[in-house]
Design a protein around this motif. Structure first.
Motif, PDB file in Angstrom:
ATOM      1  N   LYS A  64      -0.040  64.528  56.723  1.00  0.00           N
ATOM      2  CA  LYS A  64       0.897  65.325  55.939  1.00  0.00           C
ATOM      3  C   LYS A  64       0.685  66.799  56.250  1.00  0.00           C
ATOM      4  O   LYS A  64      -0.455  67.236  56.419  1.00  0.00           O
ATOM      5  CB  LYS A  64       0.657  65.085  54.446  1.00  0.00           C
ATOM      6  CG  LYS A  64       0.669  63.635  54.023  1.00  0.00           C
ATOM      7  CD  LYS A  64       0.087  63.485  52.619  1.00  0.00           C
ATOM      8  CE  LYS A  64      -0.143  62.038  52.257  1.00  0.00           C
ATOM      9  NZ  LYS A  64      -0.856  61.869  50.979  1.00  0.00           N
ATOM     10  N   THR A  69       3.658  67.364  50.295  1.00  0.00           N
ATOM     11  CA  THR A  69       4.609  66.613  51.108  1.00  0.00           C
ATOM     12  C   THR A  69       4.116  65.183  51.266  1.00  0.00           C
ATOM     13  O   THR A  69       2.992  64.957  51.715  1.00  0.00           O
ATOM     14  CB  THR A  69       4.759  67.253  52.497  1.00  0.00           C
ATOM     15  OG1 THR A  69       5.139  68.622  52.357  1.00  0.00           O
ATOM     16  CG2 THR A  69       5.813  66.529  53.322  1.00  0.00           C
ATOM     17  N   LEU A  71       4.003  61.451  52.993  1.00  0.00           N
ATOM     18  CA  LEU A  71       4.074  61.063  54.406  1.00  0.00           C
ATOM     19  C   LEU A  71       5.487  60.622  54.802  1.00  0.00           C
ATOM     20  O   LEU A  71       5.959  60.984  55.893  1.00  0.00           O
ATOM     21  CB  LEU A  71       3.049  59.961  54.678  1.00  0.00           C
ATOM     22  CG  LEU A  71       2.484  59.883  56.096  1.00  0.00           C
ATOM     23  CD1 LEU A  71       1.862  61.198  56.532  1.00  0.00           C
ATOM     24  CD2 LEU A  71       1.446  58.761  56.184  1.00  0.00           C
ATOM     25  N   ALA A  74       7.404  63.748  55.331  1.00  0.00           N
ATOM     26  CA  ALA A  74       7.021  64.362  56.601  1.00  0.00           C
ATOM     27  C   ALA A  74       7.659  63.641  57.783  1.00  0.00           C
ATOM     28  O   ALA A  74       8.035  64.268  58.789  1.00  0.00           O
ATOM     29  CB  ALA A  74       5.504  64.356  56.737  1.00  0.00           C
TER      30      ALA A  74
END
Length: 216
Positions: A64, A69, A71, A74
């Motif tokens: 990340k 955020t 995964l 991302a």
């Protein structure tokens, strides 16, 4: 930490959460795990509101970019908070959908996932620590479990056998402020994973064909 009955120690984090979910989640998560038996990931995403043209096949990134955020977020390259991101895969008979923002909260969605004789469950954990599990069979909600009110010795005997077995496998984890054997805030997430045989690590998830979807 001692492993709970149905989970190898390598599949739980230090707080008792399924480690694959911890590794997917952003910090202070407000998230949902859906599990459903008997349909493919793309079908499950459509039941949860996906337009087929927006469903993408993606691999997860190595890490990340920051703690806020998730995964899946991302993987899409979207800004945290700009939309929910749903990640779906299948393990054996069960499909899972991880919602990184708690967007798919409506219990009617769990009922929709369970139509045509299927079984579905939804585990919710909010940023405020509210936790619950909804269990549906053949289009009807059968059980709703509010973790704050869950007394295992009293409530487990009245649950459907499959759900009761999942909570027994989830077990309890010693946490500050909780009595030994008391239902901890993460028990519903472990129970959903136990129900769908998702005692996994992130490495296991990475080996699956994964679908991803921006929603909202």
């Amino acid at each position: 930490m001692m492993p709970t009955p149905g989970f190898p120690s390598s599949t739980l984090d230090s707080g008792g959460a399924p480690i694959w979910i911890t590794d997917l989640a952003a910090g202070d998560p407000n998230h949902i795990l859906h599990v459903v038996r008997g349909i493919e990931p793309a079908e499950a995403l459509e039941e949860l509101g996906a337009k087929p043209g927006l469903i993408q096949s993606r691999e997860l990134p190595d890490s990340k970019p920051d703690e806020w955020t998730s995964l899946p977020c991302a993987a899409l390259g979207t800004e945290p908070g700009s939309c929910a991101v749903l990640l779906a895969g299948r393990v054996g008979e069960w499909t899972f959908v991880y919602d990184d923002s708690g967007f798919t909260f409506d219990d009617a969605l769990t009922e929709a996932l369970s139509v045509d004789g299927r079984t579905a469950a939804k585990s919710v954990l909010t940023i405020n620590g509210d936790a619950s599990l909804t269990y549906a069979v053949d289009g009807e909600q059968v059980q709703w479990v509010n973790v704050d009110d869950l007394v295992l010795e009293e409530d487990l005997p009245g649950m459907p056998a499959e759900l009761r077995a999942a909570f027994e496998a989830a077990g309890t984890v010693e946490m500050e402020g909780f009595e030994p054997g008391e239902a901890d805030v993460l028990i519903a997430m472990r129970a959903a994973c136990a129900l769908a045989n998702l005692t996994l690590t992130l490495s296991d998830i990475r080996r699956l064909p994964l679908l991803i979807l921006p929603l909202g």
